[in-house]
Scaffold this motif. Structure first.
Motif, short mmCIF file in Angstrom:
data_model
loop_
_atom_site.label_atom_id
_atom_site.label_comp_id
_atom_site.label_asym_id
_atom_site.label_seq_id
_atom_site.Cartn_x
_atom_site.Cartn_y
_atom_site.Cartn_z
N UNK A 33 2.01 28.30 -10.54
CA UNK A 33 3.13 27.38 -10.71
C UNK A 33 3.29 26.86 -12.14
N UNK A 34 2.30 26.19 -12.66
CA UNK A 34 2.41 25.53 -13.96
C UNK A 34 2.73 26.50 -15.10
N UNK A 35 2.09 27.68 -15.18
CA UNK A 35 2.43 28.60 -16.28
C UNK A 35 3.89 29.05 -16.27
N UNK A 36 4.54 28.95 -15.10
CA UNK A 36 5.95 29.34 -14.99
C UNK A 36 6.88 28.12 -14.91
N UNK A 37 6.33 26.94 -15.30
CA UNK A 37 7.11 25.69 -15.30
C UNK A 37 7.71 25.37 -13.93
N UNK A 38 6.94 25.66 -12.89
CA UNK A 38 7.30 25.28 -11.53
C UNK A 38 6.39 24.13 -11.13
N UNK A 39 6.95 23.09 -10.56
CA UNK A 39 6.11 21.93 -10.25
C UNK A 39 5.98 21.74 -8.74
N UNK A 40 4.99 20.96 -8.37
CA UNK A 40 4.80 20.55 -6.99
C UNK A 40 5.46 19.19 -6.80
N UNK A 52 2.83 17.90 -19.35
CA UNK A 52 3.68 18.76 -20.18
C UNK A 52 4.24 17.99 -21.38
N UNK A 53 4.64 16.74 -21.15
CA UNK A 53 5.26 15.95 -22.21
C UNK A 53 4.25 15.37 -23.20
N UNK A 54 3.04 15.06 -22.73
CA UNK A 54 2.05 14.38 -23.58
C UNK A 54 0.92 15.29 -24.05
N UNK A 168 14.29 18.94 -13.31
CA UNK A 168 15.40 19.73 -13.85
C UNK A 168 15.75 19.35 -15.27
N UNK A 169 15.61 18.06 -15.60
CA UNK A 169 15.91 17.59 -16.96
C UNK A 169 14.83 18.02 -17.96
N UNK A 170 13.62 18.29 -17.45
CA UNK A 170 12.51 18.63 -18.33
C UNK A 170 12.34 20.14 -18.48
N UNK A 171 12.35 20.85 -17.36
CA UNK A 171 12.08 22.29 -17.38
C UNK A 171 13.33 23.16 -17.22
N UNK A 172 14.46 22.54 -16.91
CA UNK A 172 15.67 23.31 -16.66
C UNK A 172 15.96 23.37 -15.16
N UNK A 173 17.24 23.50 -14.82
CA UNK A 173 17.63 23.43 -13.41
C UNK A 173 17.22 24.67 -12.62
#
Length: 285
Positions: A33-40, A52-54, A168-173
């Motif tokens: 999940x995380x390597x592909x910017x998919x979140x839980x 991701x942000x910090x 969606x605002x961070x990784x894209x919709x």
């Protein structure tokens, strides 16, 4: 002495399965999940976005963000659930740190969402089945369930939809939508792990052809059933109501049997927890 040994065995089994569940969840997060910017969803999802942000390690956020919920759960729900949840989150925090250096298995986002969701569902399901949780939002949901009309599942869903929306605002919709796919798959797998493929369903059948239907159920499904005395409220005509417990995999076949004899039969299905040897199927020769 036997009671003490049994309790120790149950505790050890619970610990092993919680560790296994946390390990599977860590693999799902760090490898798929995380390597592909998919979140839980839940606190884990918030932790992923914060990391991701910090650039602070995910395990730190996962543990720290859950601390207020541990305190709340201890006061409002109970020691055992809180202790199991604390242990599960601690294992997850360590697990994601261990699996971080591992390279992702696939760059295909859709495959990552599917297999990440399956593995995540297996991990979380094992933890829930053994009395714990990976998410502080579930503790809030359990407490709010006593005060508002929404169910625990609905409250958790609202939390997660909000979190997935923010992603969606961070990784894209597109990634937010893939996250929703992974969440839905994980949710279904959790249900299977917690309830089991052999989840029991209680079926009530109201039909004038009750005799033929009951004989067919016993012959074709190998299930015993109970005939309850009933009476129609409108006409006052006495009838028999069939009550039978089957696995959820047998529900479709049961409906087919009933419809063979009466297309207008009333069938109600509900989930139940069954104890007792009478539920076991009889051999069909």
């Amino acid at each position: 002495m036997q009671g003490k040994h049994k309790k120790k065995y149950q505790t050890l089994t619970r610990i092993v399965f919680i560790i296994l569940g946390a390990a599977l969840s860590s693999i799902a997060l760090e490898v798929f999940l995380i390597p592909n910017n998919i979140i839980d969803g839940g606190i884990v999802g918030i932790s992923i976005m914060s990391s991701y942000l910090t650039k602070v390690p995910l395990g730190i956020f996962t543990f720290v963000f859950n601390i207020p919920f541990f305190i709340l759960g201890y006061k409002q729900i109970g020691k055992t659930f809180t202790a199991c949840t604390l242990f599960a989150v601690l294992c997850l925090s360590i697990g994601v740190s261990i699996f971080t250096p591992i390279k992702e298995v696939t760059h295909d986002v859709f495959l990552a969402a599917i297999f990440g969701g399956i593995i995540q569902g297996l991990g979380v399901g094992l933890i829930i089945r053994n009395g714990g949780s990976l998410d502080g939002t579930e503790i809030v949901a359990i407490i709010l369930d006593k005060r508002i009309s929404f169910s625990i599942g609905e409250i958790v869903m609202f939390f997660n939809l909000f979190i997935l929306g923010v992603s969606g605002f961070i990784f894209g919709w597109d990634r937010a939508m893939y996250s929703l796919v992974a969440y839905f798959i994980a949710f279904k797998v959790i249900d299977i792990v917690v309830e089991g493929l052999d989840e029991s369903k209680a079926v009530t059948i109201v039909s004038s052809e009750y005799q033929e239907i009951s004989e067919a159920i016993m012959a074709r499904l190998g299930r015993g059933l109970t005939l309850l005395d009933g009476k129609g409220a409108y006409r006052g005509v006495p009838t028999s109501v069939l009550y039978v417990v089957v696995s959820r995999l047998e529900v479709a076949k049961l409906k087919s049997i009933v419809n063979d004899f009466d297309d207008n039969a009333l069938i109600t299905v509900s989930g139940v927890e069954v104890a007792g040897k009478k539920y076991k199927k009889k051999a069909i020769h």
